[in-house]
Design an enzyme around this catalytic site. Structure first.
Site, PDB file in Angstrom:
ATOM      1  N   LYS A 270      -9.244  -5.984  -5.651  1.00  0.00           N
ATOM      2  CA  LYS A 270      -9.726  -4.598  -5.627  1.00  0.00           C
ATOM      3  C   LYS A 270     -10.821  -4.418  -6.671  1.00  0.00           C
ATOM      4  O   LYS A 270     -10.596  -4.655  -7.857  1.00  0.00           O
ATOM      5  CB  LYS A 270      -8.569  -3.624  -5.921  1.00  0.00           C
ATOM      6  CG  LYS A 270      -9.019  -2.154  -6.108  1.00  0.00           C
ATOM      7  CD  LYS A 270      -7.857  -1.205  -6.373  1.00  0.00           C
ATOM      8  CE  LYS A 270      -8.348   0.195  -6.745  1.00  0.00           C
ATOM      9  NZ  LYS A 270      -7.247   1.143  -7.047  1.00  0.00           N
ATOM     10  N   LYS A 282      -8.675  13.032 -10.744  1.00  0.00           N
ATOM     11  CA  LYS A 282      -7.690  12.649 -11.761  1.00  0.00           C
ATOM     12  C   LYS A 282      -7.813  13.563 -12.973  1.00  0.00           C
ATOM     13  O   LYS A 282      -8.915  13.991 -13.314  1.00  0.00           O
ATOM     14  CB  LYS A 282      -7.971  11.217 -12.242  1.00  0.00           C
ATOM     15  CG  LYS A 282      -7.583  10.129 -11.272  1.00  0.00           C
ATOM     16  CD  LYS A 282      -7.828   8.757 -11.888  1.00  0.00           C
ATOM     17  CE  LYS A 282      -7.508   7.644 -10.905  1.00  0.00           C
ATOM     18  NZ  LYS A 282      -6.088   7.602 -10.503  1.00  0.00           N
ATOM     19  N   ASP A 293     -10.462  -0.409 -13.048  1.00  0.00           N
ATOM     20  CA  ASP A 293      -9.918  -0.393 -11.688  1.00  0.00           C
ATOM     21  C   ASP A 293     -10.545  -1.482 -10.805  1.00  0.00           C
ATOM     22  O   ASP A 293     -10.304  -1.524  -9.608  1.00  0.00           O
ATOM     23  CB  ASP A 293     -10.113   0.998 -11.074  1.00  0.00           C
ATOM     24  CG  ASP A 293      -9.027   1.356 -10.056  1.00  0.00           C
ATOM     25  OD1 ASP A 293      -7.965   0.714 -10.079  1.00  0.00           O
ATOM     26  OD2 ASP A 293      -9.274   2.265  -9.242  1.00  0.00           O
ATOM     27  N   ARG A 356      -6.474   1.177  -1.449  1.00  0.00           N
ATOM     28  CA  ARG A 356      -5.914   0.639  -0.201  1.00  0.00           C
ATOM     29  C   ARG A 356      -6.924   0.728   0.930  1.00  0.00           C
ATOM     30  O   ARG A 356      -6.830  -0.017   1.901  1.00  0.00           O
ATOM     31  CB  ARG A 356      -4.605   1.368   0.131  1.00  0.00           C
ATOM     32  CG  ARG A 356      -4.746   2.821   0.444  1.00  0.00           C
ATOM     33  CD  ARG A 356      -3.420   3.574   0.337  1.00  0.00           C
ATOM     34  NE  ARG A 356      -3.024   3.792  -1.057  1.00  0.00           N
ATOM     35  CZ  ARG A 356      -1.882   4.347  -1.429  1.00  0.00           C
ATOM     36  NH1 ARG A 356      -0.998   4.738  -0.524  1.00  0.00           N
ATOM     37  NH2 ARG A 356      -1.605   4.510  -2.706  1.00  0.00           N
TER      38      ARG A 356
END
Ligand code: BES
Ligand code: MN
Ligand code: ZN
Length: 507
Positions: A270, A282, A293, A356
């Site tokens: 990812k 967020k 990330d 995802r």
């Protein structure tokens, strides 16, 4: 760092510091430590007798030989209890000792191979762990600062592994070489994660991957947005559409001549260069860590480097979808519906469940490579952190062979994994009324529903998903297991597990 091997007794080595060790509970040192003790007229035994040296894991003492041996300093490092001794204890000891050497200003450091003698470990593996622990402990991110920190420090610039037994030199050499390749690959991954997202954009990350591939002889292809559109990667493109930074999709291939017809092991990482959450924004504190990330992508890039330099006789392909999750007039919105590469439609329940989405298309791409196995690594869910914390990562894998190999690799590298369920019963939470799937199943079992989402983009081949949220960075706080070879900032986890897995497949 210059890493070399020398044969002989460590008490004869001229270095700024020599490192020997002591198990907890030992009162009369033997082996290399015994030889040094003897040369120093019993100085180490005296420390033990006085209770000033107990051999506890990570404990260090510095002695000054005053001409009794050529070395300027002797560092004794504790190995802990013999019944708790393993490769992780070696990395821990090596890291603690080299940090002590650095602190006292030693440039040339010689060390015994902890665990090679009385420890009973495989010598090549022990040598690998010594080099890994040492190099990883000394890793520094070269921050863009005018006022440099630690600029009065003498860096350790050479590490000499000393082995007494001539017949064992080959094993030490092989282990040390692997350790150096792996540690330097971890350093690359750490640096990519440590860089702020205004520097490490998807484009810059793709360029870094490309440069690495050029250096080590990997085939590299970077797909840009028109190509991603042609690939039908509607889920990935949905995430990137709010960003001014163009998305990139890196394909790195290690393909030794003898493996041309082999089905590849595919690694997927990812790569969200920054995750604001998008319109499902967020809170400020949670957003702060989101330059990390892309740690899954960084681990895959580093693992590909190691696969090439270790010359693994195995076909390995690394995929990193690289995007930024931003807010703008063009950003994707809650309740939008997109079509992934395999045709499944996805309702956006939450724009913060972006990982995802990019993995969905990447997993479809992996499937087209006729893979022997696919492993994805991702900082995917906060729920994983709630369930397992930062020490242990979540392994979702229903293929017995792949799962056992990964669990063993994680155990060996000190990057533990824990099995989580992939039961299709959880699919009810990600059913949509307006599409095939929705991208969030809510809070309940959040790491599991994320894994179940991914499962819809995987065909009939062994697949493992590693959710590594929370362990991309090390803070040294109470939630992080103290480790001498981790420094504040990026960890490089689970790169070493991936490489160990690939090496185990070769065997
Ligand atoms: N990148 C985050 C997950 C994350 C959280 C990683 C904390 C490291 C530390 C991911 O994209 C995310 O935001 N996940 C959401 C999913 C939810 C909206 C279904 C989460 O975990 O809250
Ligand atoms: Mn997110
Ligand atoms: Zn994310």
């Amino acid at each position: 760092m210059n890493v070399t091997i020398q044969q002989g007794g460590i008490q004869t080595v001229a270095a700024d510091a020599i490192i020997v060790n002591l198990f907890q509970g030992v009162t009369a040192p033997t082996g290399a430590t015994g030889a040094v003790d003897q040369a120093l007229g019993g100085a180490i035994s005296e420390l033990i007798a006085a209770g000033d040296l107990r051999g506890k894991a990570g404990e260090t003492v510095v002695l000054y030989p005053r001409g009794a041996i050529p070395a300027r300093r002797v560092i004794v490092v504790g190995l802990g209890k013999p019944d708790k001794f393993d490769l992780e204890a070696v990395r821990e000891a090596a890291g603690a000792a080299i940090k002590q050497a650095q602190k006292v200003g030693a440039a040339a450091v010689a060390t015994v191979v902890h665990g090679g003698g009385a420890g009973g470990l495989d010598l090549a593996e022990a040598a690998q762990a010594v080099v890994e622990g040492s190099l990883l402990a000394l890793y520094r991110y070269d921050a863009p600062r005018v006022q440099k920190e630690n600029d009065d420090e003498t860096p350790v610039d050479s590490l000499i592994l000393v082995e007494f037994d001539a017949v064992k030199i080959g094993a030490v050499e092989a282990g040390a070489r692997a350790g150096q390749i792996i540690a330097e690959s971890v350093a690359l991954a750490r640096t990519l994660v440590n860089q702020p997202s205004n520097i490490a954009t998807p484009t810059a990350l793709a360029q870094a991957a490309q440069a690495m591939c050029g250096e080590v002889g990997l085939i590299c292809r970077v797909l840009d947005e028109p190509e991603l559109r042609a690939e039908g990667m509607g889920a990935l493109l949905a995430v990137t559409q709010g960003s001014d930074q163009p998305a990139k999709f890196v394909v790195m291939e290690h393909c030794p001549e003898s493996c041309l017809t082999q089905p590849p092991v595919v690694l997927v990482g990812k790569g969200v260069a920054f995750d604001t959450g998008g319109y499902s924004i967020k809170p400020a504190e949670s957003m702060l860590g989101m330059k990390a990330d892309m740690a899954g992508a960084a681990a895959v890039i580093g693992a590909m480097r190691a696969a090439a330099l270790l010359q693994l006789p195995l076909r390995v392909i690394g995929l990193t979808p690289l995007v930024e999750n931003m807010i703008s007039a063009t950003a994707y919105k809650p309740a939008d519906v997109f079509t992934a590469k395999n045709g499944l439609t996805i309702e956006i329940a939450n724009t913060d469940a972006e990982g995802r989405l990019i993995l969905a298309d990447a997993l479809c791409y992996a499937g087209e490579l006729k893979p022997a196995a696919v492993i994805d690594v991702a900082t995917l869910t906060g729920a994983k952190g709630v369930a397992l914390g930062s020490r242990t990562n979540a392994l979702f894998c229903d293929d017995d062979v792949l799962r056992e190999a990964l669990l063993a690799a994680g155990q060996k590298t000190g990057e533990p994994l824990w099995r989580m369920p992939l039961d299709p019963a959880y699919d009810r939470q990600i059913k949509s009324t307006v599409a095939d799937l929705k991208n969030s199943g809510g809070r309940s079992g959040g790491a599991i529903t994320a894994a179940r989402f991914l499962a819809h983009f995987v065909g009939d081949w062994p697949w493992a998903h590693i959710d590594m949220a929370g362990s991309a960075e090390y803070s040294g706080g109470p939630e992080d297991t103290p480790r001498s070879y981790l420094v504040k900032g990026a960890t490089g986890i689970p790169l070493r597990t991936l490489v160990e897995y690939l090496r185990s497949v070769v065997e």
